[in-house]
Design a protein around this motif. Structure first.
Motif, PDB file in Angstrom:
ATOM      1  N   THR A   4      -1.425   5.582  10.142  1.00 17.79           N
ATOM      2  CA  THR A   4      -1.693   4.150  10.162  1.00 17.79           C
ATOM      3  C   THR A   4      -1.910   3.656   8.746  1.00 17.79           C
ATOM      4  N   MET A   5      -1.121   2.646   8.376  1.00 18.65           N
ATOM      5  CA  MET A   5      -1.239   2.043   7.047  1.00 18.65           C
ATOM      6  C   MET A   5      -1.221   0.537   7.208  1.00 18.65           C
ATOM      7  N   SER A   6      -1.913  -0.155   6.288  1.00 20.74           N
ATOM      8  CA  SER A   6      -1.897  -1.610   6.337  1.00 20.74           C
ATOM      9  C   SER A   6      -2.057  -2.185   4.943  1.00 20.74           C
ATOM     10  N   ASP A  32       0.510  -6.606   7.095  1.00 25.22           N
ATOM     11  CA  ASP A  32       1.481  -5.684   7.687  1.00 25.22           C
ATOM     12  C   ASP A  32       0.715  -4.422   8.046  1.00 25.22           C
ATOM     13  N   LYS A  33       0.693  -4.092   9.336  1.00 24.78           N
ATOM     14  CA  LYS A  33      -0.015  -2.910   9.793  1.00 24.78           C
ATOM     15  C   LYS A  33       0.885  -2.157  10.751  1.00 24.78           C
ATOM     16  N   GLY A  34       0.917  -0.842  10.590  1.00 24.41           N
ATOM     17  CA  GLY A  34       1.734  -0.021  11.465  1.00 24.41           C
ATOM     18  C   GLY A  34       1.621   1.436  11.103  1.00 24.41           C
ATOM     19  N   SER A  35       2.493   2.242  11.712  1.00 30.09           N
ATOM     20  CA  SER A  35       2.539   3.669  11.450  1.00 30.09           C
ATOM     21  C   SER A  35       3.700   3.940  10.501  1.00 30.09           C
ATOM     22  N   TYR A  36       3.372   4.283   9.271  1.00 29.02           N
ATOM     23  CA  TYR A  36       4.383   4.451   8.229  1.00 29.02           C
ATOM     24  C   TYR A  36       4.242   5.810   7.554  1.00 29.02           C
ATOM     25  N   ARG A  45       3.680  10.477   9.508  1.00 30.84           N
ATOM     26  CA  ARG A  45       3.324   9.106   9.892  1.00 30.84           C
ATOM     27  C   ARG A  45       1.824   8.981  10.069  1.00 30.84           C
ATOM     28  N   ALA A  74       3.208   0.574   3.216  1.00 36.56           N
ATOM     29  CA  ALA A  74       3.036  -0.581   4.094  1.00 36.56           C
ATOM     30  C   ALA A  74       3.302  -1.823   3.269  1.00 36.56           C
ATOM     31  N   THR A 121       0.871  -1.169   0.000  1.00 38.62           N
ATOM     32  CA  THR A 121       0.000   0.000   0.000  1.00 38.62           C
ATOM     33  C   THR A 121       0.906   1.215   0.000  1.00 38.62           C
TER      34      THR A 121
END
Length: 141
Positions: free
Chosen positions: A88-90, A103-107, A86, A111, A78
């Motif tokens: 939230t992306m997944s 894969d989910k996190g703050s990017y 930054r 992602a 994504t």
């Protein structure tokens, strides 16, 4: 009419040959070192995290979901439309009959990548940035 003069015999030719050889020996590594620097900007922008050919790209308001297919694997990322801060992306990838990989996190930019083994299988991909998301449904069947 013409007088013959004796030309002293000596090694004058090797000195001429050594100089161009030394110049080439020093200049070629310098040029070889500059070539990657000159092409680095275009290459860095075109590089992706997944290998294979692009199979599907689905855009949404905050970015896009990119799916790539190689012979036996499918990969997804994504990508943010406006990278920088930054958030939230997944990215999620599921082969039919297999386990979901995500894969989910703050990017800041992307992602993923997530990869699954999908030889002769359909896959479903989902991507999200913030509260906006997109899904492909079953593809590559």
């Amino acid at each position: 009419m013409f007088e013959e003069t004796a030309v002293p015999a000596g090694p004058k030719a090797p000195a001429r040959r050594r100089r161009p050889f030394l110049v080439r020996l020093l200049v070629l590594p310098l040029l070889a070192g500059l070539v990657p620097l000159l092409g680095a900007t275009a290459t860095a922008q075109a590089a992706t995290a997944c290998t294979g050919r692009p199979a599907k790209t689905v855009g949404f308001s905050t970015g896009e979901l990119r799916v790539y297919k190689s012979r036996a694997h499918v990969c997804a990322v994504t990508v943010a439309k406006k990278p920088g801060k930054r958030r939230t992306m997944s990215v999620t990838l599921q082969p039919r009959g297999g386990r979901t990989v995500s894969d989910k996190g703050s990017y800041t930019r992307l992602a993923g990548p997530v990869t699954v083994n999908a030889l002769n299988r359909c896959v479903r991909a989902t991507g999200a940035i913030g509260k906006k998301s997109v899904s492909t449904g079953w593809i590559l069947c």
